[in-house]
Design an enzyme around this catalytic site. Structure first.
Site, PDB file in Angstrom:
ATOM      1  N   THR A 117      -2.598   6.782   0.086  1.00  0.00           N
ATOM      2  CA  THR A 117      -3.810   6.870   0.888  1.00  0.00           C
ATOM      3  C   THR A 117      -4.667   7.955   0.269  1.00  0.00           C
ATOM      4  O   THR A 117      -4.149   8.940  -0.264  1.00  0.00           O
ATOM      5  CB  THR A 117      -3.501   7.139   2.373  1.00  0.00           C
ATOM      6  OG1 THR A 117      -4.715   7.081   3.117  1.00  0.00           O
ATOM      7  CG2 THR A 117      -2.807   8.468   2.598  1.00  0.00           C
ATOM      8  N   GLU A 166      -3.231   0.833  -3.645  1.00  0.00           N
ATOM      9  CA  GLU A 166      -3.936   0.579  -2.376  1.00  0.00           C
ATOM     10  C   GLU A 166      -3.994  -0.914  -2.052  1.00  0.00           C
ATOM     11  O   GLU A 166      -4.552  -1.307  -1.041  1.00  0.00           O
ATOM     12  CB  GLU A 166      -5.367   1.131  -2.446  1.00  0.00           C
ATOM     13  CG  GLU A 166      -5.460   2.632  -2.376  1.00  0.00           C
ATOM     14  CD  GLU A 166      -5.527   3.155  -0.955  1.00  0.00           C
ATOM     15  OE1 GLU A 166      -5.271   2.387  -0.009  1.00  0.00           O
ATOM     16  OE2 GLU A 166      -5.840   4.346  -0.796  1.00  0.00           O
ATOM     17  N   LYS A 198       0.877  -1.176   0.000  1.00  0.00           N
ATOM     18  CA  LYS A 198       0.000   0.000   0.000  1.00  0.00           C
ATOM     19  C   LYS A 198       0.906   1.216   0.000  1.00  0.00           C
ATOM     20  O   LYS A 198       1.656   1.436   0.954  1.00  0.00           O
ATOM     21  CB  LYS A 198      -0.903  -0.003   1.231  1.00  0.00           C
ATOM     22  CG  LYS A 198      -1.792   1.230   1.356  1.00  0.00           C
ATOM     23  CD  LYS A 198      -2.726   1.094   2.554  1.00  0.00           C
ATOM     24  CE  LYS A 198      -3.461   2.374   2.872  1.00  0.00           C
ATOM     25  NZ  LYS A 198      -4.351   2.822   1.821  1.00  0.00           N
TER      26      LYS A 198
END
Length: 103
Positions: free
Chosen positions: A24, A74, A21
């Site tokens: 954000t 993500e 990841k």
């Protein structure tokens, strides 16, 4: 103890630490982060510190302009990403992408 600068749901911690990841997506209340910022990261649930990140880029996006690349960054599918964003930010359409790397 220093306060954390940004928090993530605990379920994302392992993906962040493993480098799976790398972005954000946040609402306007967290749109102030800039490229080069070094941030202490905590878990949303208990504010426990778990890493430090550096912001490598920022941009804007809408729910309709999210792409497969965003989803990959993500570590999700595009439908999963859209659902997560809609669940966290119901009724909102304008978002801020924060790209980062763990230090």
């Amino acid at each position: 103890m220093q306060p954390n600068d940004i928090t993530f749901f605990q379920r994302f911690q392992d993906d962040i630490l493993a480098g799976r990841k790398t972005i954000t997506i946040r609402d306007e209340s967290e749109s102030h982060f800039k490229t080069g910022d070094v941030l202490r990261v905590g878990r949303f649930e208990d504010d426990g510190y778990f890493c430090t990140i550096e912001v490598t880029a920022t941009s804007t996006v809408t729910l309709d302009t999210l792409t497969e690349k965003h989803a990959q960054q993500e570590n999700m599918t595009l439908p999963e990403l859209k659902k997560v964003i809609a669940d966290i930010y119901p009724g909102q359409t304008q978002f801020y992408v924060i790209e980062f790397k763990c230090l």
